[in-house]
Design a protein around this motif. Structure first.
Motif, PDB file in Angstrom:
ATOM      1  N   PHE A 188       0.731  -1.244  -0.167  1.00  0.00           N
ATOM      2  CA  PHE A 188       0.085   0.053   0.013  1.00  0.00           C
ATOM      3  C   PHE A 188       0.936   1.143  -0.101  1.00  0.00           C
ATOM      4  O   PHE A 188       0.477   1.995  -0.678  1.00  0.00           O
ATOM      5  CB  PHE A 188      -0.812  -0.180   1.419  1.00  0.00           C
ATOM      6  CG  PHE A 188      -1.924   1.044   1.141  1.00  0.00           C
ATOM      7  CD1 PHE A 188      -1.886   2.088   2.486  1.00  0.00           C
ATOM      8  CD2 PHE A 188      -2.925   1.359   0.471  1.00  0.00           C
ATOM      9  CE1 PHE A 188      -2.706   2.805   2.508  1.00  0.00           C
ATOM     10  CE2 PHE A 188      -3.809   2.149   0.710  1.00  0.00           C
ATOM     11  CZ  PHE A 188      -3.526   3.157   1.820  1.00  0.00           C
ATOM     12  N   ASP A 189       1.983   1.248   0.911  1.00  0.00           N
ATOM     13  CA  ASP A 189       2.745   2.514   0.876  1.00  0.00           C
ATOM     14  C   ASP A 189       3.434   2.713  -0.440  1.00  0.00           C
ATOM     15  O   ASP A 189       4.012   4.023  -0.286  1.00  0.00           O
ATOM     16  CB  ASP A 189       3.855   2.291   2.039  1.00  0.00           C
ATOM     17  CG  ASP A 189       2.984   2.080   3.363  1.00  0.00           C
ATOM     18  OD1 ASP A 189       3.799   1.797   4.333  1.00  0.00           O
ATOM     19  OD2 ASP A 189       2.002   2.165   3.563  1.00  0.00           O
ATOM     20  N   ASP A 190       3.428   1.992  -1.554  1.00  0.00           N
ATOM     21  CA  ASP A 190       4.342   2.346  -2.850  1.00  0.00           C
ATOM     22  C   ASP A 190       3.392   3.142  -3.574  1.00  0.00           C
ATOM     23  O   ASP A 190       3.716   3.322  -4.587  1.00  0.00           O
ATOM     24  CB  ASP A 190       4.768   1.056  -3.079  1.00  0.00           C
ATOM     25  CG  ASP A 190       6.073   0.454  -2.448  1.00  0.00           C
ATOM     26  OD1 ASP A 190       6.428  -0.625  -2.620  1.00  0.00           O
ATOM     27  OD2 ASP A 190       6.553   1.237  -1.660  1.00  0.00           O
ATOM     28  N   TYR A 191       2.030   3.220  -3.378  1.00  0.00           N
ATOM     29  CA  TYR A 191       1.040   3.841  -4.197  1.00  0.00           C
ATOM     30  C   TYR A 191       0.481   4.761  -3.687  1.00  0.00           C
ATOM     31  O   TYR A 191       0.009   4.926  -2.603  1.00  0.00           O
ATOM     32  CB  TYR A 191      -0.085   2.488  -4.544  1.00  0.00           C
ATOM     33  CG  TYR A 191       0.602   1.279  -5.360  1.00  0.00           C
ATOM     34  CD1 TYR A 191       1.258   0.302  -4.452  1.00  0.00           C
ATOM     35  CD2 TYR A 191       0.208   1.293  -6.496  1.00  0.00           C
ATOM     36  CE1 TYR A 191       1.758  -0.750  -5.276  1.00  0.00           C
ATOM     37  CE2 TYR A 191       0.618   0.074  -7.203  1.00  0.00           C
ATOM     38  CZ  TYR A 191       1.360  -0.857  -6.684  1.00  0.00           C
ATOM     39  OH  TYR A 191       1.748  -2.038  -7.307  1.00  0.00           O
ATOM     40  N   ALA A 192       0.146   5.971  -5.136  1.00  0.00           N
ATOM     41  CA  ALA A 192      -0.379   6.902  -4.510  1.00  0.00           C
ATOM     42  C   ALA A 192      -2.074   6.416  -4.867  1.00  0.00           C
ATOM     43  O   ALA A 192      -2.140   5.492  -5.600  1.00  0.00           O
ATOM     44  CB  ALA A 192      -0.295   8.049  -5.477  1.00  0.00           C
ATOM     45  N   ILE A 193      -2.746   7.097  -4.144  1.00  0.00           N
ATOM     46  CA  ILE A 193      -4.337   6.618  -4.373  1.00  0.00           C
ATOM     47  C   ILE A 193      -5.208   7.878  -4.677  1.00  0.00           C
ATOM     48  O   ILE A 193      -5.075   9.071  -4.213  1.00  0.00           O
ATOM     49  CB  ILE A 193      -4.979   6.310  -3.047  1.00  0.00           C
ATOM     50  CG1 ILE A 193      -4.254   5.107  -2.212  1.00  0.00           C
ATOM     51  CG2 ILE A 193      -6.558   5.839  -3.009  1.00  0.00           C
ATOM     52  CD1 ILE A 193      -4.230   3.814  -2.972  1.00  0.00           C
ATOM     53  N   GLY A 194      -5.786   7.581  -5.792  1.00  0.00           N
ATOM     54  CA  GLY A 194      -6.916   8.629  -6.331  1.00  0.00           C
ATOM     55  C   GLY A 194      -8.297   8.332  -6.222  1.00  0.00           C
ATOM     56  O   GLY A 194      -8.562   7.319  -6.113  1.00  0.00           O
ATOM     57  N   TRP A 195      -9.148   9.231  -6.002  1.00  0.00           N
ATOM     58  CA  TRP A 195     -10.498   9.126  -5.810  1.00  0.00           C
ATOM     59  C   TRP A 195     -10.958   9.664  -7.447  1.00  0.00           C
ATOM     60  O   TRP A 195     -10.642  10.952  -7.703  1.00  0.00           O
ATOM     61  CB  TRP A 195     -11.282   9.891  -4.834  1.00  0.00           C
ATOM     62  CG  TRP A 195     -11.054   9.305  -3.509  1.00  0.00           C
ATOM     63  CD1 TRP A 195     -10.095   9.356  -2.621  1.00  0.00           C
ATOM     64  CD2 TRP A 195     -11.938   8.054  -3.123  1.00  0.00           C
ATOM     65  NE1 TRP A 195     -10.467   8.371  -1.632  1.00  0.00           N
ATOM     66  CE2 TRP A 195     -11.436   7.602  -1.804  1.00  0.00           C
ATOM     67  CE3 TRP A 195     -12.936   7.308  -3.880  1.00  0.00           C
ATOM     68  CZ2 TRP A 195     -11.889   6.704  -1.261  1.00  0.00           C
ATOM     69  CZ3 TRP A 195     -13.733   6.371  -2.958  1.00  0.00           C
ATOM     70  CH2 TRP A 195     -13.038   5.890  -1.684  1.00  0.00           C
ATOM     71  N   PHE A 196     -11.949   8.930  -7.889  1.00  0.00           N
ATOM     72  CA  PHE A 196     -12.493   9.548  -9.269  1.00  0.00           C
ATOM     73  C   PHE A 196     -14.068   9.321  -9.147  1.00  0.00           C
ATOM     74  O   PHE A 196     -14.501   8.742  -8.404  1.00  0.00           O
ATOM     75  CB  PHE A 196     -12.030   8.536 -10.408  1.00  0.00           C
ATOM     76  CG  PHE A 196     -10.493   8.786 -10.550  1.00  0.00           C
ATOM     77  CD1 PHE A 196      -9.759   7.864  -9.756  1.00  0.00           C
ATOM     78  CD2 PHE A 196      -9.989   9.633 -11.577  1.00  0.00           C
ATOM     79  CE1 PHE A 196      -8.244   8.015  -9.908  1.00  0.00           C
ATOM     80  CE2 PHE A 196      -8.467   9.603 -11.534  1.00  0.00           C
ATOM     81  CZ  PHE A 196      -7.824   8.703 -10.972  1.00  0.00           C
ATOM     82  N   ARG A 197     -14.920  10.057  -9.892  1.00  0.00           N
ATOM     83  CA  ARG A 197     -16.116   9.849 -10.103  1.00  0.00           C
ATOM     84  C   ARG A 197     -16.756   9.924 -11.540  1.00  0.00           C
ATOM     85  O   ARG A 197     -16.058  10.637 -12.348  1.00  0.00           O
ATOM     86  CB  ARG A 197     -16.801  10.999  -9.101  1.00  0.00           C
ATOM     87  CG  ARG A 197     -16.688  12.401  -9.684  1.00  0.00           C
ATOM     88  CD  ARG A 197     -17.277  13.402  -8.768  1.00  0.00           C
ATOM     89  NE  ARG A 197     -17.250  14.769  -9.303  1.00  0.00           N
ATOM     90  CZ  ARG A 197     -17.425  15.941  -8.454  1.00  0.00           C
ATOM     91  NH1 ARG A 197     -17.822  15.887  -7.080  1.00  0.00           N
ATOM     92  NH2 ARG A 197     -17.338  16.965  -8.755  1.00  0.00           N
ATOM     93  N   CYS A 240     -12.055   4.491  -6.536  1.00  0.00           N
ATOM     94  CA  CYS A 240     -10.583   4.774  -5.935  1.00  0.00           C
ATOM     95  C   CYS A 240      -9.456   3.871  -6.869  1.00  0.00           C
ATOM     96  O   CYS A 240     -10.188   2.713  -7.357  1.00  0.00           O
ATOM     97  CB  CYS A 240     -10.260   4.437  -4.295  1.00  0.00           C
ATOM     98  SG  CYS A 240     -10.464   2.818  -3.916  1.00  0.00           S
ATOM     99  N   ALA A 241      -8.361   4.296  -7.125  1.00  0.00           N
ATOM    100  CA  ALA A 241      -7.441   3.670  -8.083  1.00  0.00           C
ATOM    101  C   ALA A 241      -5.989   4.090  -7.224  1.00  0.00           C
ATOM    102  O   ALA A 241      -5.933   4.865  -6.467  1.00  0.00           O
ATOM    103  CB  ALA A 241      -7.398   4.307  -9.302  1.00  0.00           C
ATOM    104  N   ALA A 242      -5.253   2.699  -7.521  1.00  0.00           N
ATOM    105  CA  ALA A 242      -3.876   3.015  -6.902  1.00  0.00           C
ATOM    106  C   ALA A 242      -2.930   3.187  -8.137  1.00  0.00           C
ATOM    107  O   ALA A 242      -3.041   2.510  -9.121  1.00  0.00           O
ATOM    108  CB  ALA A 242      -3.575   1.628  -6.131  1.00  0.00           C
TER     109      ALA A 242
END
Length: 127
Positions: free
Chosen positions: A28-37, A95-97
């Protein structure tokens, strides 16, 4: 590998919801996380993101000042606190990584090239 978005629902305008994005099966710590709609009849748009260092964030102008993204790395979960909701916030939220191993202070809210996607959660804001 799994990303699970949850927390959507029906809320009146002006109300709040907190979405959760729970991750498993990857570092998990290696990934940025984005929220989309994605609203009906519209293209998917980036809403917010948080860098893998969890120190940098981004917000689309449409949500700036109302939404807050945060992370609990101990729980492998990223949250999106949505306040002062408007009917135009109605959409399916995803959400996406994004692997950012060497760019830990970077995140993007562009939906191409994301490594993992979760199933969406519906947010409906009534007027």
């Amino acid at each position: 590998v799994q990303l699970q978005a949850s927390g959507g629902g029906l809320v009146q305008a002006g109300g709040s919801l907190r979405l959760s994005c729970a991750a498993s099966g990857f570092t998990f710590d290696d990934y940025a996380i984005g929220w989309f709609r994605q609203a009906p009849g519209k293209e998917r748009e980036g809403v917010s993101c948080i860098s893998s260092s969890r120190g940098n964030t981004y917000y689309a102008d449409s949500v700036k000042g109302r939404f807050i993204i945060s992370s609990d790395n101990a729980k492998n979960t990223v949250y999106l606190q949505m306040n002062s909701l408007k009917p135009e916030d109605t959409a399916v939220y995803y959400c996406a990584a994004d692997l950012t191993l060497y760019r830990r202070n970077y995140c993007r809210a562009e939906d191409y090239g994301m490594d993992y996607w979760g199933k969406g959660t519906q947010v409906t804001v009534s007027s």
